[in-house]
Design an enzyme around this catalytic site. Structure first.
Site, PDB file in Angstrom:
ATOM      1  N   ASN A 217     -21.807  22.258 -11.584  1.00  0.00           N
ATOM      2  CA  ASN A 217     -22.806  22.679 -12.575  1.00  0.00           C
ATOM      3  C   ASN A 217     -22.136  23.558 -13.625  1.00  0.00           C
ATOM      4  OD1 ASN A 217     -23.012  25.563 -11.713  1.00  0.00           O
ATOM      5  ND2 ASN A 217     -23.712  24.615  -9.810  1.00  0.00           N
ATOM      6  N   LYS A 296     -10.418   6.856  -3.399  1.00  0.00           N
ATOM      7  CA  LYS A 296     -11.106   6.731  -4.682  1.00  0.00           C
ATOM      8  C   LYS A 296     -11.985   5.478  -4.682  1.00  0.00           C
ATOM      9  CE  LYS A 296     -10.406   6.268  -9.623  1.00  0.00           C
ATOM     10  NZ  LYS A 296      -9.523   5.831 -10.689  1.00  0.00           N
ATOM     11  N   ASP A 315     -28.856  27.034   2.640  1.00  0.00           N
ATOM     12  CA  ASP A 315     -29.148  28.150   1.743  1.00  0.00           C
ATOM     13  C   ASP A 315     -28.374  29.369   2.253  1.00  0.00           C
ATOM     14  OD1 ASP A 315     -30.270  30.362   0.376  1.00  0.00           O
ATOM     15  OD2 ASP A 315     -31.991  29.108  -0.146  1.00  0.00           O
ATOM     16  N   PHE A 336     -29.933  35.961  -7.060  1.00  0.00           N
ATOM     17  CA  PHE A 336     -30.099  35.611  -8.465  1.00  0.00           C
ATOM     18  C   PHE A 336     -31.039  34.416  -8.537  1.00  0.00           C
ATOM     19  CE2 PHE A 336     -27.458  37.519 -11.866  1.00  0.00           C
ATOM     20  CZ  PHE A 336     -26.945  38.576 -11.141  1.00  0.00           C
TER      21      PHE A 336
END
Ligand code: CTP
Length: 408
Positions: A217, A296, A315, A336
């Site tokens: 991300n 791959k 988590d 956060f």
């Protein structure tokens, strides 16, 4: 950043090849907002000229106790007194083995040592950055001197390790200018987390699809790294567990690099056993490919695309917040929330779901990769905004908030 705005520093140079780093340091201190008065020993003048230091500090350099010039406008020809009286600190960098030995014995036969001896102990701290050959550093005489200088209330900084000008390799190098700057900025921060072991997670995680591809991300890690730095400045022992980011490690912070959410969980679970504060700033991937390929994945020419299936990652924060240590109040957990909308509602719900006393909300697209941010602190009493500012400024505010909660 103007981290040293309003500070007046006396920068002392004793003799050593590390004097070249003092030039860089002087420039960095001025850039950080400090005014700098340079004082050099005769030996230092053999390594670098006062002209260089005058140009970088913007002030005439003093090197003799008989110098009739008057830096403070007092007119009594007592540079050793006048130069230090309005200083926020005297920083001796480099401090040679000989100069440290002189400090220890209260020697005062040159301007720099005389000024150090004559400084007001209560108001003008003395910080020294040792610089010498590894054998000189390891010598029992030097180590004894370091111990006694510390006992006398002098702040002796650590030394660096590596190649030395003499060709040998080992401990004794003076810290680099950026490390010294970080030490000095930290010196003036309140030590509100002294005695704490703060664990910080930062950055994204990387979840492999095959050996050459993966999903991740946009988290840059900047907020978590700033928090680690701020916690260190506040006197804490800090461990930073970082996902894949290319940021430099904040000075004095222990860093553990990890890749996937599962790696991150292993590292954090272990270190949390000895931490007293855990700040979970990492953007942990919610899902990972269920079965990453060992080779791959190749196109087979048919035009078909691979079908990826995902499983949910554990988590990490919720797990640590539910641990024995956290429930007994020995580990304070801060989460956060990276949201795209309805920040307060999501942050409140997330605080309850994660089981943490304090949750810090921010808008993901407005923070990822940026040097500044705005935060929303959510606790059992309600919420409070920390308006947009640099991530380091926000990190210091967050650290102050956490320290205040721990003190209660
Ligand atoms: N976190 C974690 N482990 C996860 C996911 C998140 O420890 N697998 C932590 C983050 O470090 C952060 C907090 O949980 O402190 C919230 O992360 P965020 O990505 O905002 O929320 P999610 O838990 O992913 O929830 P949602 O998908 O609903 O936004």
């Amino acid at each position: 950043m103007n981290d040293l705005a309003g500070k007046h520093l006396v920068l002392g140079l004793s003799g050593g090849i590390a004097c070249y780093k003092a030039a860089e340091l002087c420039r960095a201190l001025v850039k950080a907002g400090a005014t700098v008065q340079v004082v050099m020993t005769d030996a230092a003048c053999q390594f670098i000229t006062p002209v260089t230091m005058q140009a970088l500090s913007g002030r005439p350099v003093f090197s003799s106790q008989w110098d009739p010039r008057d830096a403070a406008g007092v007119g009594n020809n007592m540079a050793h007194i006048n130069l230090s009286r309005d200083a926020d600190a005297i920083v001796v960098a480099p401090a040679s083995a000989d100069f440290m030995s002189k400090l220890l014995h209260g020697g005062a036969d040159d301007l720099l040592s005389l000024m150090c001896l004559a400084r007001p102990l209560d108001t003008v701290p003395l910080i020294v950055a040792p610089a010498m050959n590894r054998e000189m550093w390891a010598n029992p005489a030097t180590q004894r001197n370091v111990g006694q200088l510390k006992a006398d209330g002098i702040h002796v900084l650590a030394v660096g390790q590596g190649d030395q000008a003499c060709g040998e390799v080992g401990d004794g190098r003076m810290l680099e200018a950026d490390e010294l700057l970080a030490e000095l900025v930290a010196f003036f921060q309140p030590k509100v987390l002294a005695g704490h072991h703060v664990l910080v997670s930062a950055g994204p995680t990387y979840e492999a699809i095959d050996p050459v591809r993966g999903i991740t991300n946009l988290s840059s890690g900047k907020m978590g790294f700033a928090i680690a730095r701020a916690a260190r400045e506040a006197g804490a022992d800090v461990t930073l567990v970082a996902g894949p980011v290319a940021l430099p490690t904040p000075h004095g912070v222990r860093r553990v690099d990890v890749k996937s959410a599962q790696n991150m969980k292993l590292a954090l679970d272990e270190i949390a056993l000895s931490a007293t504060v855990f700040i979970s700033a990492a953007a942990v991937a919610d899902w990972r490919p269920a079965a990453p390929a060992t080779h791959k994945i190749k196109k087979d020419g048919s035009g078909d695309v691979p079908a990826l299936t995902f499983v949910e990652n554990p988590d990490i924060l919720a797990g640590i917040a539910a641990s024995e240590r956290a429930r007994q109040g020995m580990l304070y957990c801060v989460g956060f929330a990276a949201e795209s909308h309805d920040l307060l509602t999501h942050a409140q719900a997330k605080r309850a779901r994660k089981g943490v006393p304090l949750l810090v909300g921010n808008i993901g697209p407005a923070t990822f990769g940026h040097d500044d941010n705005a935060l929303l602190l959510v606790d059992e009493h309600g919420s409070r905004e920390l308006p947009r500012a640099s991530k380091l400024v926000l990190a210091r505010q967050l650290v102050a908030e956490i320290a205040a909660k721990l003190a209660n």
